[in-house]
Design a protein around this motif. Structure first.
Motif, PDB file in Angstrom:
ATOM      1  N   ASP A   1      19.646   8.148  16.580  1.00  0.00           N
ATOM      2  CA  ASP A   1      19.548   8.801  15.270  1.00  0.00           C
ATOM      3  C   ASP A   1      20.133  10.216  15.331  1.00  0.00           C
ATOM      4  OD1 ASP A   1      18.201   6.610  14.124  1.00  0.00           O
ATOM      5  OD2 ASP A   1      16.228   7.440  14.647  1.00  0.00           O
ATOM      6  N   TRP A   2      19.804  10.943  16.380  1.00  0.00           N
ATOM      7  CA  TRP A   2      20.311  12.301  16.547  1.00  0.00           C
ATOM      8  C   TRP A   2      21.824  12.300  16.747  1.00  0.00           C
ATOM      9  CZ3 TRP A   2      18.148  16.806  15.482  1.00  0.00           C
ATOM     10  CH2 TRP A   2      16.753  16.877  15.386  1.00  0.00           C
ATOM     11  N   LEU A   3      22.326  11.350  17.515  1.00  0.00           N
ATOM     12  CA  LEU A   3      23.774  11.290  17.763  1.00  0.00           C
ATOM     13  C   LEU A   3      24.538  10.955  16.485  1.00  0.00           C
ATOM     14  CD1 LEU A   3      23.777   9.533  21.247  1.00  0.00           C
ATOM     15  CD2 LEU A   3      24.229  11.951  20.755  1.00  0.00           C
ATOM     16  N   ILE A   4      24.034  10.015  15.725  1.00  0.00           N
ATOM     17  CA  ILE A   4      24.681   9.657  14.455  1.00  0.00           C
ATOM     18  C   ILE A   4      24.637  10.839  13.495  1.00  0.00           C
ATOM     19  CG2 ILE A   4      24.472   8.195  12.410  1.00  0.00           C
ATOM     20  CD1 ILE A   4      23.599   5.936  14.379  1.00  0.00           C
ATOM     21  N   ALA A   5      23.499  11.499  13.423  1.00  0.00           N
ATOM     22  CA  ALA A   5      23.389  12.679  12.556  1.00  0.00           C
ATOM     23  C   ALA A   5      24.372  13.758  12.993  1.00  0.00           C
ATOM     24  CB  ALA A   5      21.965  13.221  12.577  1.00  0.00           C
ATOM     25  N   GLY A   6      24.545  13.917  14.292  1.00  0.00           N
ATOM     26  CA  GLY A   6      25.491  14.897  14.807  1.00  0.00           C
ATOM     27  C   GLY A   6      26.927  14.555  14.462  1.00  0.00           C
ATOM     28  N   LEU A   7      27.288  13.283  14.608  1.00  0.00           N
ATOM     29  CA  LEU A   7      28.645  12.874  14.246  1.00  0.00           C
ATOM     30  C   LEU A   7      28.904  13.088  12.760  1.00  0.00           C
ATOM     31  CD1 LEU A   7      29.136   9.671  16.407  1.00  0.00           C
ATOM     32  CD2 LEU A   7      30.441  11.802  16.556  1.00  0.00           C
TER      33      LEU A   7
ATOM     34  N   PRO B   1      31.854  21.742  14.232  1.00  0.00           N
ATOM     35  CA  PRO B   1      31.029  21.887  15.430  1.00  0.00           C
ATOM     36  C   PRO B   1      29.895  22.900  15.292  1.00  0.00           C
ATOM     37  CG  PRO B   1      33.293  22.573  15.863  1.00  0.00           C
ATOM     38  CD  PRO B   1      33.256  22.028  14.485  1.00  0.00           C
ATOM     39  N   GLY B   2      29.998  23.826  14.368  1.00  0.00           N
ATOM     40  CA  GLY B   2      28.913  24.786  14.164  1.00  0.00           C
ATOM     41  C   GLY B   2      27.623  24.134  13.705  1.00  0.00           C
ATOM     42  N   ALA B   3      27.719  22.920  13.207  1.00  0.00           N
ATOM     43  CA  ALA B   3      26.537  22.201  12.735  1.00  0.00           C
ATOM     44  C   ALA B   3      25.822  21.452  13.846  1.00  0.00           C
ATOM     45  CB  ALA B   3      26.935  21.216  11.642  1.00  0.00           C
ATOM     46  N   LEU B   4      26.328  21.559  15.080  1.00  0.00           N
ATOM     47  CA  LEU B   4      25.776  20.755  16.173  1.00  0.00           C
ATOM     48  C   LEU B   4      24.727  21.477  17.008  1.00  0.00           C
ATOM     49  CD1 LEU B   4      28.983  18.903  17.413  1.00  0.00           C
ATOM     50  CD2 LEU B   4      27.223  18.119  15.816  1.00  0.00           C
ATOM     51  N   GLY B   5      24.038  22.422  16.426  1.00  0.00           N
ATOM     52  CA  GLY B   5      22.932  23.077  17.098  1.00  0.00           C
ATOM     53  C   GLY B   5      21.624  22.372  16.770  1.00  0.00           C
TER      54      GLY B   5
ATOM     55  N   TRP C   1      13.115  16.630  22.682  1.00  0.00           N
ATOM     56  CA  TRP C   1      12.485  15.462  23.301  1.00  0.00           C
ATOM     57  C   TRP C   1      13.576  14.544  23.873  1.00  0.00           C
ATOM     58  CZ3 TRP C   1       7.899  13.848  24.883  1.00  0.00           C
ATOM     59  CH2 TRP C   1       7.724  12.485  25.151  1.00  0.00           C
ATOM     60  N   HIS C   2      14.709  14.472  23.158  1.00  0.00           N
ATOM     61  CA  HIS C   2      15.784  13.561  23.545  1.00  0.00           C
ATOM     62  C   HIS C   2      16.899  14.211  24.356  1.00  0.00           C
ATOM     63  CE1 HIS C   2      14.124  10.359  21.127  1.00  0.00           C
ATOM     64  NE2 HIS C   2      14.009  11.198  20.111  1.00  0.00           N
ATOM     65  N   PHE C   3      17.066  15.528  24.247  1.00  0.00           N
ATOM     66  CA  PHE C   3      18.171  16.215  24.914  1.00  0.00           C
ATOM     67  C   PHE C   3      17.657  17.481  25.587  1.00  0.00           C
ATOM     68  CE2 PHE C   3      19.672  13.997  21.159  1.00  0.00           C
ATOM     69  CZ  PHE C   3      20.602  13.136  21.717  1.00  0.00           C
ATOM     70  N   ASN C   4      18.130  17.747  26.798  1.00  0.00           N
ATOM     71  CA  ASN C   4      17.686  18.930  27.532  1.00  0.00           C
ATOM     72  C   ASN C   4      18.081  20.226  26.839  1.00  0.00           C
ATOM     73  OD1 ASN C   4      16.523  17.429  29.564  1.00  0.00           O
ATOM     74  ND2 ASN C   4      18.376  17.439  30.822  1.00  0.00           N
ATOM     75  N   ASP C   5      19.286  20.232  26.290  1.00  0.00           N
ATOM     76  CA  ASP C   5      19.793  21.427  25.623  1.00  0.00           C
ATOM     77  C   ASP C   5      20.969  21.033  24.735  1.00  0.00           C
ATOM     78  OD1 ASP C   5      21.903  21.046  27.456  1.00  0.00           O
ATOM     79  OD2 ASP C   5      21.198  22.633  28.784  1.00  0.00           O
TER      80      ASP C   5
ATOM     81  N   HIS D   1      25.900  17.866  23.016  1.00  0.00           N
ATOM     82  CA  HIS D   1      27.340  17.803  22.754  1.00  0.00           C
ATOM     83  C   HIS D   1      27.997  16.760  23.651  1.00  0.00           C
ATOM     84  CE1 HIS D   1      27.647  22.145  20.959  1.00  0.00           C
ATOM     85  NE2 HIS D   1      26.871  21.339  20.255  1.00  0.00           N
ATOM     86  N   GLN D   2      27.633  16.762  24.927  1.00  0.00           N
ATOM     87  CA  GLN D   2      28.214  15.801  25.863  1.00  0.00           C
ATOM     88  C   GLN D   2      27.838  14.375  25.485  1.00  0.00           C
ATOM     89  OE1 GLN D   2      30.523  16.703  28.316  1.00  0.00           O
ATOM     90  NE2 GLN D   2      30.850  14.501  28.116  1.00  0.00           N
ATOM     91  N   ALA D   3      26.621  14.184  25.009  1.00  0.00           N
ATOM     92  CA  ALA D   3      26.194  12.843  24.590  1.00  0.00           C
ATOM     93  C   ALA D   3      27.017  12.351  23.394  1.00  0.00           C
ATOM     94  CB  ALA D   3      24.697  12.840  24.257  1.00  0.00           C
TER      95      ALA D   3
END
Length: 185
Positions: free
Chosen positions: A13-19, A27-31, A48-52, A57-59
């Motif tokens: 869900d987070w990855l899709i929202a990021g894309l 890219p400024g929206a990817l915080g 919970w899902h990403f360390n930082d 971004h790498q994911a």
């Protein structure tokens, strides 16, 4: 009245929202904070899902690269070398026709790569893999010149930029270019 709980957000869900945010805003929206606001949740869910944020971004880049690889593999399942070459070039050029979200993501990631070393490395890896595949297919068809692979790839990437306006014509156009290149053998 019972309280309704929202379903927990998944990593996907987070990855899709990021894309989606990358495509719409950049890219400024990817915080963590802007994404949490966009989704309507807390930053805690993000962490919970990403360390930082760099791991996030790498994911996103890994997801894009994996989808690009899967598309390349699917396109190369045709029966003959010529068909595989044509299918691969058409898949790269006409992905807007088949999957508008993937096409928008590729354009957004390529734009992001102009200023971000990790995104640039991901784009370079995908480009190299696609070029290798095109070159191998051309070689199998009797054309060993690596420049022909670059020409086909550059045309396919350029056709991606035409997007929705000409998406239905991209496959035919790159197919004609493949036919022209094959006529040189």
């Amino acid at each position: 009245m019972p309280l309704l709980r929202r379903p927990r957000l998944t990593r996907t869900d987070w990855l899709i929202a990021g894309l989606e945010a990358l495509c719409e805003i950049g890219p400024g929206a990817l915080g963590a904070e802007p994404l949490a606001r966009r989704i309507g949740t807390t930053k805690g869910s993000f962490y919970w899902h990403f360390n930082d944020v760099p791991a996030y971004h790498q994911a996103i880049l890994d997801l894009w690269a994996a989808e690009a690889e899967a598309t390349l593999t699917t396109a190369s399942e045709a029966a003959t070398d010529t068909s595989r070459l044509r299918d691969t070039a058409q898949t790269i050029a006409a992905s807007a026709q088949n999957d508008a979200a993937a096409m928008r993501a590729e354009s957004a990631i390529r734009a992001w790569a102009q200023d971000d070393p990790a995104a640039a490395a991901a784009v370079q890896a995908v480009d190299e893999r696609r070029l290798q595949r095109l070159h191998a297919l051309l070689s199998a068809c009797g054309i060993g010149n690596i420049e022909m692979a670059r020409i086909l790839y550059a045309a396919a990437i350029g056709m991606q930029a035409l997007r929705d306006r000409d998406a239905d014509r991209n496959a035919a156009a790159i197919g004609s270019l493949v036919d022209l290149v094959l006529a040189l053998r």
